[in-house]
Every structure is written in structure tokens, then in C-alpha cells.
Design an enzyme around this catalytic site. Structure first.
Site, PDB file in Angstrom:
ATOM      1  N   VAL A 278       0.912  -1.143   0.000  1.00 48.78           N
ATOM      2  CA  VAL A 278       0.000   0.000   0.000  1.00 48.78           C
ATOM      3  C   VAL A 278       0.950   1.191   0.000  1.00 48.78           C
ATOM      4  O   VAL A 278       1.513   1.551   1.026  1.00 48.78           O
ATOM      5  CB  VAL A 278      -0.942  -0.008   1.223  1.00 48.78           C
ATOM      6  CG1 VAL A 278      -1.802   1.248   1.245  1.00 48.78           C
ATOM      7  CG2 VAL A 278      -1.824  -1.256   1.206  1.00 48.78           C
ATOM      8  N   PRO A 279       1.184   1.776  -1.190  1.00 53.20           N
ATOM      9  CA  PRO A 279       2.376   2.603  -1.428  1.00 53.20           C
ATOM     10  C   PRO A 279       2.361   4.011  -0.836  1.00 53.20           C
ATOM     11  O   PRO A 279       2.371   5.011  -1.551  1.00 53.20           O
ATOM     12  CB  PRO A 279       2.460   2.631  -2.953  1.00 53.20           C
ATOM     13  CG  PRO A 279       1.034   2.534  -3.391  1.00 53.20           C
ATOM     14  CD  PRO A 279       0.383   1.603  -2.393  1.00 53.20           C
ATOM     15  N   CYS A 280       2.389   4.080   0.485  1.00 48.25           N
ATOM     16  CA  CYS A 280       2.440   5.390   1.129  1.00 48.25           C
ATOM     17  C   CYS A 280       3.768   6.096   0.866  1.00 48.25           C
ATOM     18  O   CYS A 280       3.856   7.315   1.015  1.00 48.25           O
ATOM     19  CB  CYS A 280       2.156   5.272   2.620  1.00 48.25           C
ATOM     20  SG  CYS A 280       3.113   4.037   3.478  1.00 48.25           S
ATOM     21  N   HIS A 281       4.786   5.348   0.415  1.00 41.52           N
ATOM     22  CA  HIS A 281       6.063   5.980   0.071  1.00 41.52           C
ATOM     23  C   HIS A 281       5.926   6.910  -1.134  1.00 41.52           C
ATOM     24  O   HIS A 281       6.776   7.752  -1.359  1.00 41.52           O
ATOM     25  CB  HIS A 281       7.144   4.921  -0.193  1.00 41.52           C
ATOM     26  CG  HIS A 281       6.839   4.001  -1.324  1.00 41.52           C
ATOM     27  ND1 HIS A 281       6.033   2.881  -1.180  1.00 41.52           N
ATOM     28  CD2 HIS A 281       7.218   4.029  -2.628  1.00 41.52           C
ATOM     29  CE1 HIS A 281       5.946   2.263  -2.349  1.00 41.52           C
ATOM     30  NE2 HIS A 281       6.654   2.944  -3.244  1.00 41.52           N
TER      31      HIS A 281
END
Length: 180
Positions: free
Chosen positions: A140-143
Site C-alpha cells: 500500500v504505497p504510502c512511500h
């Protein structure tokens, strides 16, 4: 806010290059990807808050499909994840986390962009808090969320991890464009 869900949580240690990441899943999907090189207590503490009373079972075989996709991603061989997630949060957190999943590989958005995407433009700070509560790093690409001015901002996995993930995606996208 703890969930009143009692499910077995299977966990394993994923090692890739200089990172050791604890990962966990329920029978419904991946529920946790930890910060690099943190002790297993980070996972146990999270599980105790989010799934109180749920047993934690070390089970490498159950986590193998998730580990495989994560390693493929970290090697620049995968741009999206196909296995299911099992994440739980408030309606607002779920909206934010789903919006994160819509950010294309190799691209970034600002916190304001996410707030606008979920139709809560005045909730930029709350978006930041929801992103910080994301239990499933990388997948879950919060980066992919950065400051409005392009600055690298906080990341549960640490700014070093965030920079490395964004660089990996940038290089992978550039490599594909170069091959065309």
C-alpha cells in the site's frame, strides 16, 4: 481503535539485501509489512492493538506468496501486487489507503492530492495521520506521497527506505522507457 476481530495472524521474516522486514497475513490477505530492521516486537505490538487476542503464528510457508511478490518488487521486477490485503481502519483511513493504491508505480502525489482524491480537501493533516497508520508498507504505497513542495516527508519505514523505494521505481520506469 482496536478491531474486535479474532483471527490467526501468520508471520515471517523477509530478508532482502540489507533489509529485514516482518510481514504478516491472515487467511484473508496480507495485513502487515513492518519497518526495515525493526525487532519482531513492532509486529507484536501492532497486532496486540489491531487484533487483540488473536494468536500469532510464525509460518514461513503461509507468507511465501507475499514474500515472493515483495522480493520481485524490491528487485524491480514487479510494479503491482496481485495478492489480497486484509486491512482494517476507520472509513477515513480506508479511503486514504485505497487512494494510495491508485497512485501509479513510479509516480508521486502530495498529501493535498490525496485529500482532494477522497473529496476531503481540508483534511490534509488527517490524511497524513491516516498514511502514518498504514500497516502495509510498500504494497500500500504510502512511500509515493511527498510534500506539496516535492520534499521528502515522514515515513513509518524511515526516510532512507522511502528514498530507496522511490529511486527503485524511478529507475525501473526509466529502464522500461529506454527499452521502448
Amino acid at each position: 481503535m482496536a478491531q474486535q476481530i479474532n483471527k490467526t495472524i501468520y508471520w515471517s521474516l523477509l530478508t532482502h539485501e540489507d533489509w529485514n522486514l516482518y510481514i504478516a497475513a491472515t487467511s484473508e490477505g496480507l495485513c502487515y509489512v513492518g519497518s526495515p530492521n525493526q525487532p519482531v516486537e513492532e509486529l507484536f505490538s501492532w497486532a496486540g492493538r489491531r487484533f487483540p487476542g488473536s494468536p500469532l503464528v510464525e509460518e514461513d510457508a503461509a507468507l511465501q506468496p507475499y514474500a515472493k511478490e515483495l522480493i520481485e518488487y524490491l528487485q524491480g521486477e514487479r510494479t503491482q501486487f496481485t495478492l489480497p490485503f486484509d486491512f482494517h481502519g476507520t472509513a477515513f483511513q480506508m479511503a486514504v489507503w485505497n487512494a494510495l493504491c491508485d497512485i501509479p508505480y513510479g509516480e508521486t502525489l502530495s498529501y493535498s492530492d490525496i485529500a482532494n482524491a477522497i473529496q476531503k480537501p481540508a483534511s490534509v493533516r488527517a490524511v497524513g495521520a491516516a498514511i502514518g497508520a498504514n500497516p502495509i508498507l510498500v504494497t500500500v504505497p504510502c512511500h509515493r506521497v511527498i510534500g506539496k513542495n516535492g520534499a521528502m516527508t515522514g515515513y513509518r519505514g524511515g526516510l532512507d527506505m522511502k528514498v530507496k523505494l522511490l529511486q527503485l521505481e524511478k529507475e525501473s520506469v526509466a529502464s522500461v522507457q529506454y527499452e521502448k
